[in-house]
Design an enzyme around this catalytic site. Structure first.
Site, PDB file in Angstrom:
ATOM      1  N   ASP A  65      41.991  -1.305-103.161  1.00 49.77           N
ATOM      2  CA  ASP A  65      41.983  -2.425-102.221  1.00 49.77           C
ATOM      3  C   ASP A  65      40.598  -3.056-102.272  1.00 49.77           C
ATOM      4  O   ASP A  65      39.590  -2.337-102.188  1.00 49.77           O
ATOM      5  CB  ASP A  65      42.256  -1.888-100.802  1.00 49.77           C
ATOM      6  CG  ASP A  65      43.026  -2.889 -99.954  1.00 49.77           C
ATOM      7  OD1 ASP A  65      42.982  -4.092-100.273  1.00 49.77           O
ATOM      8  OD2 ASP A  65      43.662  -2.468 -98.979  1.00 49.77           O
ATOM      9  N   HIS A 108      38.092 -11.526-103.688  1.00 49.72           N
ATOM     10  CA  HIS A 108      38.503 -10.652-102.587  1.00 49.72           C
ATOM     11  C   HIS A 108      39.123  -9.344-103.058  1.00 49.72           C
ATOM     12  O   HIS A 108      39.355  -8.447-102.256  1.00 49.72           O
ATOM     13  CB  HIS A 108      39.488 -11.387-101.675  1.00 49.72           C
ATOM     14  CG  HIS A 108      38.820 -12.470-100.890  1.00 49.72           C
ATOM     15  ND1 HIS A 108      38.448 -12.328 -99.580  1.00 49.72           N
ATOM     16  CD2 HIS A 108      38.409 -13.700-101.259  1.00 49.72           C
ATOM     17  CE1 HIS A 108      37.858 -13.429 -99.165  1.00 49.72           C
ATOM     18  NE2 HIS A 108      37.811 -14.284-100.163  1.00 49.72           N
TER      19      HIS A 108
HETATM   20  O1  LIG Z   1      48.471 -14.800-100.413  1.00 43.97           O
HETATM   21  P1  LIG Z   1      49.336 -13.604-100.630  1.00 43.97           P
HETATM   22  O2  LIG Z   1      49.846 -13.509-102.025  1.00 43.97           O
HETATM   23  O3  LIG Z   1      50.404 -13.515 -99.619  1.00 43.97           O
HETATM   24  O4  LIG Z   1      48.450 -12.295-100.407  1.00 43.97           O
HETATM   25  C1  LIG Z   1      47.641 -12.116 -99.283  1.00 43.97           C
HETATM   26  C2  LIG Z   1      46.182 -11.959 -99.675  1.00 43.97           C
HETATM   27  O5  LIG Z   1      46.032 -10.684-100.269  1.00 43.97           O
HETATM   28  C3  LIG Z   1      44.788 -10.372-100.840  1.00 43.97           C
HETATM   29  O6  LIG Z   1      43.800 -10.054 -99.865  1.00 43.97           O
HETATM   30  C4  LIG Z   1      42.524  -9.556-100.200  1.00 43.97           C
HETATM   31  O7  LIG Z   1      41.565 -10.074 -99.335  1.00 43.97           O
HETATM   32  C5  LIG Z   1      41.136  -9.279 -98.253  1.00 43.97           C
HETATM   33  C6  LIG Z   1      39.960  -9.977 -97.589  1.00 43.97           C
HETATM   34  O8  LIG Z   1      38.872 -10.076 -98.449  1.00 43.97           O
HETATM   35  C7  LIG Z   1      40.758  -7.881 -98.690  1.00 43.97           C
HETATM   36  O9  LIG Z   1      40.416  -7.108 -97.540  1.00 43.97           O
HETATM   37  C8  LIG Z   1      41.908  -7.249 -99.425  1.00 43.97           C
HETATM   38  O10 LIG Z   1      41.492  -5.992 -99.934  1.00 43.97           O
HETATM   39  C9  LIG Z   1      42.372  -8.124-100.565  1.00 43.97           C
HETATM   40  O11 LIG Z   1      43.551  -7.561-101.108  1.00 43.97           O
HETATM   41  C10 LIG Z   1      44.365 -11.484-101.772  1.00 43.97           C
HETATM   42  O12 LIG Z   1      43.104 -11.218-102.317  1.00 43.97           O
HETATM   43  C11 LIG Z   1      44.406 -12.848-101.125  1.00 43.97           C
HETATM   44  O13 LIG Z   1      44.093 -13.854-102.060  1.00 43.97           O
HETATM   45  C12 LIG Z   1      45.800 -13.085-100.604  1.00 43.97           C
HETATM   46  O14 LIG Z   1      45.865 -14.315 -99.929  1.00 43.97           O
HETATM   47  O1  LIG Z   2      51.823  -8.357 -88.978  1.00 45.40           O
HETATM   48  C1  LIG Z   2      50.723  -8.506 -89.477  1.00 45.40           C
HETATM   49  C2  LIG Z   2      50.043  -7.455 -90.090  1.00 45.40           C
HETATM   50  C3  LIG Z   2      48.807  -7.662 -90.620  1.00 45.40           C
HETATM   51  N1  LIG Z   2      48.237  -8.879 -90.562  1.00 45.40           N
HETATM   52  C4  LIG Z   2      46.882  -9.106 -91.086  1.00 45.40           C
HETATM   53  O2  LIG Z   2      46.856  -9.061 -92.488  1.00 45.40           O
HETATM   54  C5  LIG Z   2      45.532  -8.771 -92.885  1.00 45.40           C
HETATM   55  C6  LIG Z   2      45.567  -7.798 -94.028  1.00 45.40           C
HETATM   56  O3  LIG Z   2      44.328  -7.836 -94.654  1.00 45.40           O
HETATM   57  P1  LIG Z   2      43.775  -6.691 -95.553  1.00 45.40           P
HETATM   58  O4  LIG Z   2      42.400  -7.056 -95.912  1.00 45.40           O
HETATM   59  O5  LIG Z   2      43.881  -5.377 -94.869  1.00 45.40           O
HETATM   60  O6  LIG Z   2      44.712  -6.634 -96.851  1.00 45.40           O
HETATM   61  P2  LIG Z   2      45.412  -7.780 -97.735  1.00 45.40           P
HETATM   62  O7  LIG Z   2      46.769  -7.955 -97.171  1.00 45.40           O
HETATM   63  O8  LIG Z   2      44.589  -8.977 -97.625  1.00 45.40           O
HETATM   64  O9  LIG Z   2      45.474  -7.198 -99.096  1.00 45.40           O
HETATM   65  C7  LIG Z   2      44.800  -8.233 -91.678  1.00 45.40           C
HETATM   66  O10 LIG Z   2      43.875  -9.185 -91.220  1.00 45.40           O
HETATM   67  C8  LIG Z   2      45.889  -8.039 -90.675  1.00 45.40           C
HETATM   68  O11 LIG Z   2      45.515  -8.258 -89.346  1.00 45.40           O
HETATM   69  C9  LIG Z   2      48.908  -9.921 -89.984  1.00 45.40           C
HETATM   70  O12 LIG Z   2      48.382 -11.019 -89.942  1.00 45.40           O
HETATM   71  N2  LIG Z   2      50.136  -9.710 -89.442  1.00 45.40           N
END
Ligand SMILES: O=P(O)(O)OC[C@H]1O[C@H](O[C@H]2O[C@H](CO)[C@@H](O)[C@H](O)[C@H]2O)[C@H](O)[C@@H](O)[C@@H]1O
Ligand SMILES: O=c1ccn([C@@H]2O[C@H](COP(=O)(O)OP(=O)(O)O)[C@@H](O)[C@H]2O)c(=O)[nH]1
Length: 725
Positions: free
Chosen positions: A370, A163
């Site tokens: 990202d 991701h």
């Molecule tokens: O699990 P966390 O450590 O709290 O972090 C949250 C997630 O962040 C990352 O999200 C990614 O996935 C998105 C969907 O494919 C993508 O849009 C975004 O650019 C990525 O940063 C991480 O990859 C996840 O594993 C985490 O759960």
């Molecule tokens: O208060 C919030 C703000 C954001 N999001 C969600 O967090 C995700 C963020 O995903 P993104 O791919 O933009 O980045 P990541 O946090 O995974 O790197 C999106 O689905 C948002 O709708 C959420 O659940 N609660």
């Protein structure tokens, strides 16, 4: 019934602890929100961590609660959270993969925890998965898991999706555990990335660090092929559109609008993360207020920062920096009735997020890096019929698709401030036209489309493996072969030299036979029932020097020269080499342009070798050279062949297979074996009758051979078995 087992570090539900006990709420982050809406279909199960450390009594409660919602928790201890999650995952891999290598730490105990937790996940999946279940592993916290699962379940369908970005090889090579990480991923049958760029970086790392080649996204990993492809992740567009139209979202919107007195809203929503460019965005907003004072009291930055990984130092520091910047900008520009920034450090439920998306005129999605960024897509899906402008960083995966956004470089503060001004000034018609195009895209390439595409490609990868599969010459096959050999009165053995009888040496002249090989060939050829034919691309002088004293037959220079035992060297057909003076300068030019490459001149062929050159440069140059030579050869009697790190030019119709055909015609045999390792040996395999044992050494891709062996050591083992039969 077969089902899909989704495996990720974080479950879509997280457990929270308060004075009243445990509670459950949706996880934030794109992986959880994106896949959260689809995993329940078809009896699927999601295996992952519930986001908190719990004691044994609580484990049971959590297990039961999650089980009812098709989830299976993997519990992590405090020290695993510290070393695996915060440590290796978020202080080593996350910064490295997002080009923040200066933040990365390399700590052996973190790595050990990473291995141990991947093993823990492996056990959890194996307890659950039946032989027909598809296992879909997600993200950087579990890079080793595909290979661990593969070892336990060689036949299972295993997919892997990353991701986050996959960075350039230059970043990957810095990691002390780079090889293990890549091998771990290659346990999958299909590896998916958000963009073609990430996929390209991965293939380049695999080629440079592991030496595995690929074609059309198929990586050759020994006898297996692994498919690599780009799958930009979509969102549940229908859900976001529906929530955006709900009464609840509208009500929230009205409340917010009243509170903000209809100011123009610029929206920013992210997890707390230095990759998201939050501080840079604040500085750009400050510049907007300085450069365009007309927006003071007329526009507001509504900034949601969702707490994330706040035990990691860099995140703590970022939080302080944001607090400071917001404080400074607000205190500098605020008026009695207006706050430049409305800042929330918490998460919002989807209906409230939807109201924010609806209300915002501009969404600022400006990460430094990202993987994808789903917020950008959620904003678009929530806009329904309303106008709105998306400002999007060129370094978010989403920018590869959403070309109707205002695309900016997030480090260019001036450009970002100008983009905000442009967005606030954009005529409504233009907004609608851009937004309409992006909405169509987000609708079509939604999360269901993404899952279906991934699953279809996983099936394709499995089919491809079946069609490419050759049988390994295992103990049973060897047994059958040796008994046929024993019973045969006349035997023909066609043996390639380099890579088959002997390993490769970066200097070809140093790859001469060792004692073991000389003994083996001596014993094989001593048997009067055997004709042992060395079929090589090498020149006859070298082979004569190395093996000439043994009672062997030779087909050398890829079929130019032939010599049966006790006879003189003859040519396959009359050939000239008067073309060489034209071709040689072209090869020499390639040598001067490609350090480490060199030309080998044989009597009737010219070879450009690039084994010792930079591997990627060598391949590019080989392609250039081949197409140039093909063009020159099109009106001549020449052929151009690409072999293993070589490009060879020689007369057409002369190859190892044409040479071997002479032996087949002259020496009828009731046992035939042909062994070789590269493309030029395919001509030999092609010339063999169907009952012959044809054996490919190394990669089995696109081979005509019936059997396969891994290395030249295995070849020697098989030949030894024949000698001793
Ligand atoms: O699990 P966390 O450590 O709290 O972090 C949250 C997630 O962040 C990352 O999200 C990614 O996935 C998105 C969907 O494919 C993508 O849009 C975004 O650019 C990525 O940063 C991480 O990859 C996840 O594993 C985490 O759960
Ligand atoms: O208060 C919030 C703000 C954001 N999001 C969600 O967090 C995700 C963020 O995903 P993104 O791919 O933009 O980045 P990541 O946090 O995974 O790197 C999106 O689905 C948002 O709708 C959420 O659940 N609660």
């Amino acid at each position: 019934m077969s089902r899909t087992i989704i495996v990720s570090n974080r479950l879509p539900t997280k457990v929270l602890r308060s004075e009243e006990g445990l509670s459950f709420s949706p996880s934030e982050g794109g992986l959880a929100t994106g896949l959260g809406s689809i995993y329940r279909a078809d009896n699927n199960v999601w295996v992952g961590w519930p986001g908190i450390s719990v004691d044994e009594e609580e484990e049971q409660e959590v297990r039961e609660k999650l089980r009812a919602d098709s989830m299976r928790p993997v519990f992590l201890t405090e020290s695993e959270i510290r070393d695996f999650y915060e440590g290796f995952s978020n202080e080593t891999l996350w910064p490295t993969f997002h080009y923040f290598a200066q933040y990365a730490i390399y700590d052996q105990s973190h790595w050990d925890a990473y291995v141990a937790v991947n093993e823990k996940f492996c056990r959890a999946v194996l307890e659950l998965a039946g032989p027909d279940d598809t296992i879909w592993v997600h993200d950087y916290q579990l890079l080793l898991l595909p290979q661990m699962l593969r070892k336990a379940r060689p036949k299972s369908s295993i997919g892997f999706f990353l991701h986050i970005p996959f960075p350039s090889y230059e970043l990957i090579r810095v990691l002390p555990w780079r090889r293990q990480l890549l091998e771990g991923m290659l346990g999958a049958d299909l590896i998916g990335f958000h963009t073609y760029g990430y996929m390209r970086h991965f293939l380049s790392s695999v080629s440079q660090l592991l030496g595995y080649q690929s074609q059309n996204g198929l990586v050759e990993v020994g006898t297996r092929s692994v498919l690599v492809d780009a799958f930009p992740m979509g969102i549940d567009q229908a859900k976001y559109a529906e929530v955006a139209q709900s009464e609840e979202a509208r009500k929230h919107e009205q409340t917010y609008r009243d509170a903000l007195r209809n100011e123009r809203i610029i929206l920013s929503i992210d997890r707390l993360d230095y990759t998201k460019g939050i501080a840079q965005r604040l500085r750009a907003y400050e510049l907007l207020l300085q450069t365009y004072p007309e927006w003071r009291e007329r526009a507001t930055l509504l900034m949601v920062v969702v707490p994330s990984r706040d035990q990691v130092d860099q995140y703590k520091e970022l939080k302080e920096e944001i607090d400071e910047l917001v404080g400074r900008i607000n205190s500098m520009y605020r008026t009695i009735s207006w706050n430049p920034i409305q800042y929330f450090y918490r998460s919002f439920p989807i209906e409230e997020l939807s109201a924010l998306y609806r209300m915002a005129e501009v969404a600022l999605v400006t990460p430094m890096r990202d993987g994808m960024n789903l917020v950008a897509k959620e904003f678009i899906a929530s806009k329904i019929d309303n106008p709105g402008v998306l400002i999007l960083s060129e370094r978010a995966g989403a920018a590869r698709e959403l070309s109707d956004a205002i695309i900016i470089n997030p480090t260019d503060t001036n450009q970002l401030a100008e983009a905000m001004h442009e967005a606030l000034m954009m005529p409504e018609d233009e907004q609608r036209q851009r937004m309409g195009a992006m909405q169509a895209l987000v609708k079509k390439y939604n999360i269901h489309h993404w899952v279906n595409l991934f699953m279809d490609r996983l099936t394709y990868s499995k089919l491809k493996q079946e069609t490419l599969a050759t049988t390994t010459l295992n103990a049973d096959e060897l047994q059958r072969m040796t008994s046929e050999y024993q019973n045969a009165s006349q035997r023909l053995l066609f043996l390639d030299y380099d890579g088959t009888l002997s390993g490769f040496n970066s200097n070809p002249q140093l790859a001469g036979p060792d004692q073991e090989l000389l003994m083996l060939l001596a014993e094989l050829s001593a048997d009067k029932r055997n004709r042992v034919v060395i079929v090589s691309g090498r020149d006859r002088a070298t082979l004569e020097k190395w093996l000439g004293h043994l009672p062997l037959d030779f087909i050398v220079e890829h079929g130019v020269w032939l010599r049966a035992l006790g006879e003189e060297w003859t040519m396959l057909r009359p050939l000239t080499n008067d073309w060489m003076h034209e071709i040689r300068p072209i090869l020499d030019l390639h040598v001067s342009r490609t350090a480490g490459s060199f030309v080998e001149e044989k009597e009737y062929s010219l070879v450009w070798h690039y084994r010792r050159a930079d591997i990627e440069l060598g391949e590019v140059r080989a392609r250039e050279l081949t197409s140039h030579l093909h063009f020159l050869a099109s009106n001549s009697d020449l052929q151009v062949m690409e072999g293993n790190k070589v490009v060879e030019v020689k007369s057409a119709g002369v190859n190892k297979g044409a040479g071997a055909a002479r032996w087949l015609a002259s020496y009828p045999a009731d046992f035939i074996i042909a062994i070789g390792d590269d493309r030029t040996d395919e001509d030999t395999f092609g010339a063999m009758p169907s009952h012959a044992y044809t054996v490919k050494v190394g990669s089995t891709h696109r081979s005509l051979a019936r059997f396969h062996l891994d290395t030249h050591h295995d070849v020697r083992r098989v030949l030894r078995a024949l000698v001793e039969a």
